[in-house]
Structure formats: C-alpha cells, structure tokens
Design a protein around this motif. Structure first.
Motif, mmCIF file in Angstrom:
data_model
loop_
_atom_site.group_PDB
_atom_site.id
_atom_site.type_symbol
_atom_site.label_atom_id
_atom_site.label_comp_id
_atom_site.label_asym_id
_atom_site.label_seq_id
_atom_site.Cartn_x
_atom_site.Cartn_y
_atom_site.Cartn_z
ATOM 1 N N GLN A 135 -0.324 -5.579 4.512
ATOM 2 C CA GLN A 135 -1.540 -4.502 4.758
ATOM 3 C C GLN A 135 -2.481 -4.770 5.271
ATOM 4 O O GLN A 135 -3.437 -4.014 5.644
ATOM 5 N N ARG A 136 -3.120 -5.650 4.079
ATOM 6 C CA ARG A 136 -4.504 -5.447 3.775
ATOM 7 C C ARG A 136 -5.113 -6.354 4.599
ATOM 8 O O ARG A 136 -5.814 -6.025 5.042
ATOM 9 N N VAL A 137 -4.508 -7.159 5.038
ATOM 10 C CA VAL A 137 -5.211 -8.304 6.507
ATOM 11 C C VAL A 137 -6.054 -7.595 7.429
ATOM 12 O O VAL A 137 -6.900 -7.134 8.280
ATOM 13 N N VAL A 138 -4.617 -6.397 8.097
ATOM 14 C CA VAL A 138 -4.844 -5.286 9.534
ATOM 15 C C VAL A 138 -5.812 -3.746 8.699
ATOM 16 O O VAL A 138 -6.627 -4.317 9.639
ATOM 17 N N ILE A 139 -6.254 -4.436 7.089
ATOM 18 C CA ILE A 139 -6.950 -3.158 6.861
ATOM 19 C C ILE A 139 -8.544 -4.033 7.034
ATOM 20 O O ILE A 139 -9.118 -3.449 7.624
ATOM 21 N N ILE A 140 -8.378 -5.525 6.727
ATOM 22 C CA ILE A 140 -9.648 -5.598 6.562
ATOM 23 C C ILE A 140 -9.975 -6.127 7.837
ATOM 24 O O ILE A 140 -12.165 -6.033 8.409
ATOM 25 N N MET A 141 -8.855 -6.349 8.953
ATOM 26 C CA MET A 141 -9.793 -6.583 10.055
ATOM 27 C C MET A 141 -9.895 -5.629 10.589
ATOM 28 O O MET A 141 -11.025 -5.172 11.143
#
Lengths: 199, 222
Positions: free
Chosen positions: A142-148
């Motif tokens: 979830q973190r990587v999607v939010i960051i991107m």
C-alpha cells in the motif's frame, strides 16, 4: 529536450546526455526512495545504485518512452533489495519497517523526537517526521502505491505497469492504504494542531 | 450500485482519473449516503495530509563520465568473434584429446605390444564369449608362459652380450697394460745388459793391466 532524445544521444556516446537525465530525475527518485525506506543516508546510496543500474542497462530498454516507468521500477527493486539485505543482517532499522503494534506505541511523542535532530526544528519538519514514520506503519504494497500516486503523480495505469499488478488492485491498495494511514495517525492522536491539517 | 462499488470510484475522483459518467454516479450516491460521504472526506483529508511532506533536494553530486578504454581493451573488444573461434578451437582440441585418452588401449599380440587410440570406442573384432573354458585358460597360461620365457631369454641374451662386451674391454685393457709392461722390462733389460758389457770390458782391461804389471814384476832382468 525530451527524455527520448537524451537517451538516443547517450546511446550514441554522449555521456553528458545521461547526466542531464540524472539531473532531471534525481530529485524524484531520491524522494521516492526516501519515502519508501524512510532514511536519508540510505536513500542517497540506493539512488546512486539506481542510476548506476540505469546507466548500465539503458541500452537494453526497448521502449524509450517508458524511461520514467523503467527508472521507478529499478528504484523500487533497489529498495526491495536493500530491505531484504537489512532483514537478512537482522539489522533493526526503525525507519524501514515497523509492525502495527510497534507503530501504535509510538504515539504523538515522535513529533518532538530529539533523535531527529534539527529536522524537527519547525512544524513542517515535524509533519515530515510524523508522515515518514506513519508510512512505515502501513503495508509495503500500500505504501508504494501511495508514494507513487501522491508524491510523483503517476497515473494508476503507470503504477500498475511498474508493479505488474492489475489496475483495480492498485486502486484498491490506494483506498486501503489511505484508510490505514488515517487510522495510524488517529491512533497517534495527530490532529489539526499537530499537522496543520484536518485529518 | 452498492457502497462497496464506490470505493475505487472515490479514489479515481480524488486523483482526477474519473470519467464524467462515474463522477455523476458518485455525486448522486454521496447525496444520499452519509457513511460514504464521511469516508470520502476522510480519504481526501488523508491525501491532503500526505501533501504536507514536501520533496527535499538529494544533495548528491552524481556525475557519470566516459569510461576510458585502453588500447588493448579496444583491441580485445574488436577481436571478440576471433576469441569465440579461438575458444571453440581449444574446446574441440580438448574434446579430441580427452576422447582419445579415454579410448586408448594397449594390447599384446604375437610377442609384440600394440597401442591403439580412437576417438570413439571401437567394438572388439573378436567377441569374447560369455563363458571362459578351461582350454581358454590353458591357452592364456601358455601364452603368458611364452611371453615370460621370451622376455627372460631376451633378458639373458642382453645380459650375455653385455658381459661379453665387458670382458672384451677388460681383456683389451689388460693386454694393453701387458704390452706396456713388456716394453718397460725390455728397456730395463737392455740397459742392464749394456751396463754389464761395459763392466766386463772394464774388468777385462783391468785384468790385462794387472797381468802386464805382474809379468813385468816377475822378470827381474828387466
């Protein structure tokens, strides 16, 4: 000058063209890695490795229009490698990974964490510190999607391409990621006064 | 549509990737659903909170420079196809040698040793029957005996030749020494003989002188 033209020039022997690409993308890549790993120094190392990998592999990139996507892919792989490496060494990086329980114990006291040094001098830096830690408390996928999405403005379709997962899965991760983050912030008691924003 | 179906549409709306059709559907739904309206507000608020984390400068001077290839490196680069051929050649030669060594056989036939080398295993000309009879063993024993006796004879003959040659050399050496000794003895004898003759002459002369002296003394008138 577009990325494609710079790539062509680099492939024909002009190294300065690659330096232009680095100059153009280093801030984005650095901030992506920083938000993923949550460590300033580590982010520098991983960013350097990312560009070195790109330098060596650029000739193999078939679709030059996909350069940015490809670069994010490399950065993400480097982040994951770094994460695994640290995990194997059993090194505890508080910034890299925290489980739900440890995150819940952090509470709002982290805002004034003296270990963060001068970064906490201003309220803005306090917000950065809170968000940096909060992001480490939600699942990696979830973190990587939010960051991107949130910080790099990539389209959901582009994120799906980088992560090689279906489009709706990406949107779903975004939805649950934002919810998880809100819960973490609420658990810490972060409110309007602390962040300067309504949560 | 159920509330569950609007989750992804909410995300599309927040990040402006929504189609006009879905936007209308969501707006209509939010008008009548308090729970979804709260969720949508919370999502937007969290997204706004995240925007507070601003980008920072990497403060890293990352500059790439041309790799300087030396002359030999460039030469080797050019020779890459040649290197491949060279490698293939070595590989073939190695295979040839290994196969040759692996299929080498030493045999003995009719008193002579033979060495056979082949790339591939050759089928024996004479098939060995499954059972070995007593006659075969006897024949093998006889062959072995012949071989051993032949070797022994050969060895004895060689030994004899060597012994004869040794004696011959010894005889020649002794004969040479004997001739040398004879020559020496002969020389000495000649010297002795010559010396004796001289002494006899001197004695004769002395006796003659003595006789003359005695004769002179015995003649008183003189």
């Amino acid at each position: 000058m577009t990325d494609e033209i710079l790539i062509e020039r680099f492939l024909s022997g002009d190294v300065s063209a690659f330096n232009t690409l680095v100059w153009r993308w280093e801030k984005q890549i650095y901030n992506f890695i920083l938000r993923y790993l949550g460590d300033f120094e580590l982010a520098k190392d991983v960013m350097q490795r990312t560009f070195i990998r790109a330098y060596k592999g650029l000739s193999k990139l078939k679709d030059k229009k996909r350069f940015s996507t490809w670069l994010f892919q490399i950065a993400l792989n480097q982040c994951k490698d770094e994460f695994k490496k640290r995990k194997r060494r059993h090194v505890s990086i508080s910034e890299v990974h925290r489980d739900e329980n440890s995150c819940s114990k952090e509470l709002i006291s982290i805002i004034a964490d003296p270990n963060d040094g001068p970064e906490n001098a201003t309220q803005k830096d306090s917000v950065t510190s809170v968000l940096k830690r909060a992001l480490q408390c939600i699942p990696e996928e979830q973190r990587v999607v939010i960051i991107m999405k949130e910080y790099h403005g990539l389209k959901f379709i582009e994120i799906a391409e980088i992560l090689k997962v279906p489009l709706n899965t990406i949107k779903s991760r975004m939805y649950y990621g934002l919810n998880s983050l809100r819960k973490v912030l609420q658990q810490w008691g972060v409110d309007r006064e602390d962040l300067g924003y309504e949560v | 549509m159920k509330c569950e179906d609007f989750k992804l549409i909410m995300i599309d709306t927040i990040y402006d990737e929504i189609s006009p059709e879905n936007r209308g559907k969501l707006e209509n739904h939010l008008k009548g659903c308090k729970s979804c309206k709260e969720k949508f507000s919370a999502l937007k608020a969290t997204s706004n909170t995240l925007k507070k984390w601003e980008d920072v400068e990497p403060k890293v001077n990352l500059t790439f420079v041309n790799e300087s290839k030396n002359f030999f490196a460039g030469f080797i680069e050019k020779l890459r196809p040649v290197k491949i051929l060279y490698g293939l050649g070595i590989a073939c030669a190695s295979l040839f040698i290994i196969l040759s060594i692996a299929n080498t056989s030493i045999n003995y036939k009719d008193g002579d040793f033979g060495l056979e080398m082949s790339l591939f295993k050759t089928s024996p000309k004479e098939q060995v029957s499954g059972k070995v009879t007593k006659m075969d063993l006897e024949e093998l024993r006889r062959d072995n005996l012949n071989l051993v006796s032949h070797l022994f004879e050969e060895y004895s003959r060689q030994q004899r030749v060597e012994t004869v040659m040794l004696f011959d050399e010894f005889y020649k050496d002794v004969e040479h020494k004997r001739q040398t000794d004879l020559r020496l003895v002969s020389g000495v004898l000649q010297q002795v003989h010559y010396g004796a003759e001289q002494r006899l002459d001197r004695t004769d002369k002395a006796l003659s002188s003595l006789i003359r002296y005695v004769n002179m003394q015995t003649r008183p008138g003189q």
